[in-house]
Design an enzyme around this catalytic site. Structure first.
Site, PDB file in Angstrom:
ATOM      1  N   ASP A   1     -30.224  27.007  48.184  1.00 34.14           N
ATOM      2  CA  ASP A   1     -30.429  28.481  47.628  1.00 34.14           C
ATOM      3  C   ASP A   1     -31.737  29.066  48.250  1.00 34.14           C
ATOM      4  O   ASP A   1     -32.650  28.347  48.296  1.00 34.14           O
ATOM      5  CB  ASP A   1     -30.501  28.692  46.135  1.00 34.14           C
ATOM      6  CG  ASP A   1     -29.077  28.053  45.493  1.00 34.14           C
ATOM      7  OD1 ASP A   1     -28.231  28.219  46.057  1.00 34.14           O
ATOM      8  OD2 ASP A   1     -29.166  27.593  44.312  1.00 34.14           O
TER       9      ASP A   1
HETATM   10  N1  URA Z   1     -27.596  23.153  43.584  1.00 28.35           N
HETATM   11  C1  URA Z   1     -28.090  24.423  43.248  1.00 28.35           C
HETATM   12  O1  URA Z   1     -27.960  24.772  42.091  1.00 28.35           O
HETATM   13  N2  URA Z   1     -28.931  24.823  44.367  1.00 28.35           N
HETATM   14  C2  URA Z   1     -29.110  24.387  45.551  1.00 28.35           C
HETATM   15  O2  URA Z   1     -29.833  24.897  46.426  1.00 28.35           O
HETATM   16  C3  URA Z   1     -28.495  22.878  45.908  1.00 28.35           C
HETATM   17  C4  URA Z   1     -27.932  22.511  44.859  1.00 28.35           C
END
Ligand code: URA
Length: 245
Positions: A104
């Site tokens: 993310d």
């Molecule tokens: N899980 C999440 O919630 N975000 C990420 O970026 C990776 C794994």
């Protein structure tokens, strides 16, 4: 040295399966000789032709990045935000690398980038069960019962339970009212870790991926990257070999 079908597929001529068919059908020449054996290895100095047309070999590159937050893990962003590709030196961008899976915008940590479609497909296929470890700073004190719930698996959408491979409690910070967990998962569902934490009634304050299979962030500063070593690439391939049924 690389397998002939992989080199043909890597040159964007066709898929690997199609390349295998072309080889079997006698449509592929290496240095002027028809080759029909699938396992044939070639290197960059070999002249490869498909249906009489020479293909341009593409060199595969592999990078391990320590992604900062505030950067999208795509090759370009419709909102014009900074991407992980922008963090690469211009020369390292020329071979059209892209991230293996996603982190993310607000997640930091270990991200692989490559132009090797075959390895990407293998690493991101759920069948291969590649472990990803996250350090999760959670808002509030996560009580033992909820950690137990998390370990057993939580529902994060209509589908299956999200069952982690491991959950460890690393720190209970009573003063700042936060909890540090290590969570290991092998799936890669969208926002999986954040949604797992939300499923037990908490929020993630900070999320960092610290391990991808056997690879760690050791020696790689936030915002920088290093090429993978040959033995690391081989090991990743080794962990994703197709199981014969
Ligand atoms: N899980 C999440 O919630 N975000 C990420 O970026 C990776 C794994």
């Amino acid at each position: 040295m690389e397998r002939l079908q992989k080199v043909i597929a890597g040159a964007n001529v066709c898929s690997r399966r199609k390349a295998e068919a072309y080889i079997r059908e006698g449509r592929v020449k290496v240095n002027g000789n028809v080759v029909t054996e699938l396992g044939t290895k070639v290197d960059v100095s070999d002249v490869i032709e498909v249906d009489g047309k020479r293909i341009k070999q593409v060199l595969n590159v592999y990078y391990l990045m320590n992604k900062p937050t505030g950067v999208v893990s795509t090759t370009d962003d419709e909102k014009g935000r900074k991407t992980v590709i922008d963090l690469l030196d211009p020369a390292d961008r020329e071979l059209r690398v892209y991230p293996v899976g996603r982190l993310d915008f607000d997640t930091a940590g270990l991200l692989l980038l490559t132009n090797d479609g075959e390895l990407t497909e293998r690493l991101t296929h759920p069948r291969h069960d590649i472990e990803k470890e996250y350090l999760v700073r959670v808002d509030g004190i996560v009580i033992r019962n909820l950690i137990r719930t998390l370990r057993k698996g939580v529902k994060i959408d209509e589908g299956r339970l999200a069952v982690p491979k491991n959950v460890s409690l690393l720190e209970l910070d009573k003063k700042n009212q936060s909890t540090l967990l290590s969570i290991v998962i092998s799936e890669g569902r969208n926002k999986q870790v954040r949604r797992m934490i939300e499923a037990i009634g908490h929020q993630v304050k900070k999320l960092t991926r610290v391990r991808y299979d056997f690879l760690t962030l050791e020696g790689v500063e936030r915002g920088s990257y290093r090429p993978l070593k040959i033995h690391e690439i081989k090991r990743l391939y080794g962990h994703t070999v197709e199981k014969k049924s």
